[in-house]
Design a protein around this motif. Sequence first.
Motif, short mmCIF file in Angstrom:
data_model
loop_
_atom_site.label_atom_id
_atom_site.label_comp_id
_atom_site.label_asym_id
_atom_site.label_seq_id
_atom_site.Cartn_x
_atom_site.Cartn_y
_atom_site.Cartn_z
N VAL A 102 -44.18 19.39 55.52
CA VAL A 102 -45.30 20.15 56.08
C VAL A 102 -45.97 19.32 57.18
O VAL A 102 -46.39 18.18 56.95
CB VAL A 102 -46.33 20.51 54.99
N GLY A 103 -46.04 19.89 58.37
CA GLY A 103 -46.64 19.20 59.51
C GLY A 103 -45.86 17.97 59.95
O GLY A 103 -46.34 17.19 60.77
N ASP A 104 -44.66 17.78 59.36
CA ASP A 104 -43.82 16.61 59.66
C ASP A 104 -44.52 15.30 59.28
O ASP A 104 -44.26 14.26 59.89
CB ASP A 104 -43.45 16.60 61.16
N HIS A 105 -45.40 15.39 58.28
CA HIS A 105 -46.15 14.19 57.88
C HIS A 105 -45.48 13.43 56.73
O HIS A 105 -46.02 12.41 56.29
CB HIS A 105 -47.57 14.58 57.46
N LYS A 106 -44.38 13.97 56.21
CA LYS A 106 -43.64 13.31 55.13
C LYS A 106 -44.51 13.07 53.89
O LYS A 106 -44.37 12.07 53.20
CB LYS A 106 -43.01 12.00 55.63
N GLN A 107 -45.42 14.02 53.65
CA GLN A 107 -46.26 13.94 52.45
C GLN A 107 -45.98 15.08 51.49
O GLN A 107 -46.04 14.91 50.29
CB GLN A 107 -47.75 13.99 52.85
N TRP A 108 -45.73 16.25 52.06
CA TRP A 108 -45.54 17.46 51.25
C TRP A 108 -44.32 18.21 51.72
O TRP A 108 -44.13 18.40 52.93
CB TRP A 108 -46.76 18.40 51.38
N LEU A 109 -43.51 18.67 50.75
CA LEU A 109 -42.38 19.53 51.05
C LEU A 109 -42.70 20.91 50.47
O LEU A 109 -43.05 21.02 49.29
CB LEU A 109 -41.13 18.95 50.39
N LEU A 110 -42.61 21.93 51.32
CA LEU A 110 -42.89 23.31 50.88
C LEU A 110 -41.59 23.90 50.34
O LEU A 110 -40.63 24.06 51.10
CB LEU A 110 -43.39 24.13 52.07
N VAL A 111 -41.57 24.21 49.04
CA VAL A 111 -40.32 24.64 48.43
C VAL A 111 -40.44 26.02 47.80
O VAL A 111 -41.50 26.40 47.29
CB VAL A 111 -39.83 23.63 47.35
N GLU A 112 -39.33 26.77 47.86
CA GLU A 112 -39.26 28.05 47.15
C GLU A 112 -38.05 28.01 46.22
O GLU A 112 -37.13 27.20 46.40
CB GLU A 112 -39.15 29.22 48.14
N MET A 113 -38.06 28.93 45.26
CA MET A 113 -36.98 28.98 44.29
C MET A 113 -35.73 29.59 44.92
O MET A 113 -35.82 30.39 45.85
CB MET A 113 -37.40 29.84 43.08
N PRO A 114 -34.54 29.23 44.38
CA PRO A 114 -33.32 29.91 44.85
C PRO A 114 -33.42 31.40 44.55
O PRO A 114 -34.12 31.80 43.62
CB PRO A 114 -32.21 29.27 43.99
N HIS A 115 -32.70 32.22 45.33
CA HIS A 115 -32.74 33.68 45.12
C HIS A 115 -32.47 34.01 43.65
O HIS A 115 -31.46 33.59 43.10
CB HIS A 115 -31.69 34.37 45.98
N GLY A 116 -33.37 34.77 43.05
CA GLY A 116 -33.15 35.27 41.69
C GLY A 116 -33.12 34.20 40.62
O GLY A 116 -32.59 34.44 39.52
#
Length: 260
Positions: A102-116
């Motif tokens: 997020v923001g290329d700050h290497k602090q937070w990765l925005l993740v979503e679940m695999p489909h289904g």
Amino acid sequence: MSPFADTHVHLLAGLDDGPPTVDVAVAMCRMLVKEGARYATALAHQNPDYPDNIADRLRSSASALVATLADKKIPLSVHPTGEVMLSPNTFDEWKAGKLLSVGDHKQWLLVEMPHGDFVDVLPLLEALKPEGVRLIIAHAERYSELLDDPALTSKWIEAGCLIQVTARALAEPWDPQMEAGLKRWAKGGFIHLFGSDGHGIDRRRPILEAGFRRLTKWIGRSHATQIASVWGSAVLEGKPLTVPHPRPLNRSWFTRLFGN
Ligand SMILES: [Fe+2]
């Protein structure tokens, strides 16, 4: 009023199922400004459907958008971000520099679940700890495994996750169960960030204000502002952020949920 931070909006033209052109992306940015936002992700999917979306591609597209917004004097600060679909390779891809935080700050990765699917994020959190990276669960309200299980949500938060919810889901929950779950999360201190998950100007528009109003009704303006503005802008700008622990679980929730 504090300006909103949209921590989940697809603004990188032609890179995924978000805006097809720069003109649409710019129109979305204007909409966000009207909604009261001054900070937003310039985000695109990073998953097998879009194999070309490696970090550098997202970075350069976001830089172009920054220049366009400056040129057009649109007062929205946009921050390059990947929406990363979890897979067994996520950690290796992070180490290889393919994923954009997020923001290329290497602090937070925005993740979503695999489909289904719904997977445990704790092993990845543990693996990323030495890297100084933690996880934001994107549009977390979609996952009933989390929304209906405050104990699990609490465990993930204690382990270092932030919970992001979609403003439209707050304003117009799909069903009463989702509304009850979101209200329980909001009142219990389980929600940290919100986003529009905007994809365009005709469908999935970047709407924030109605979700903020609903949050304010549930938890008051001060706490709603932390979620919609303060914590979101800190994450996007790479500032340190510590959030309070969720409230201890209320026994009556279990009674209502499980009947004993
Ligand atoms: Fe998204």
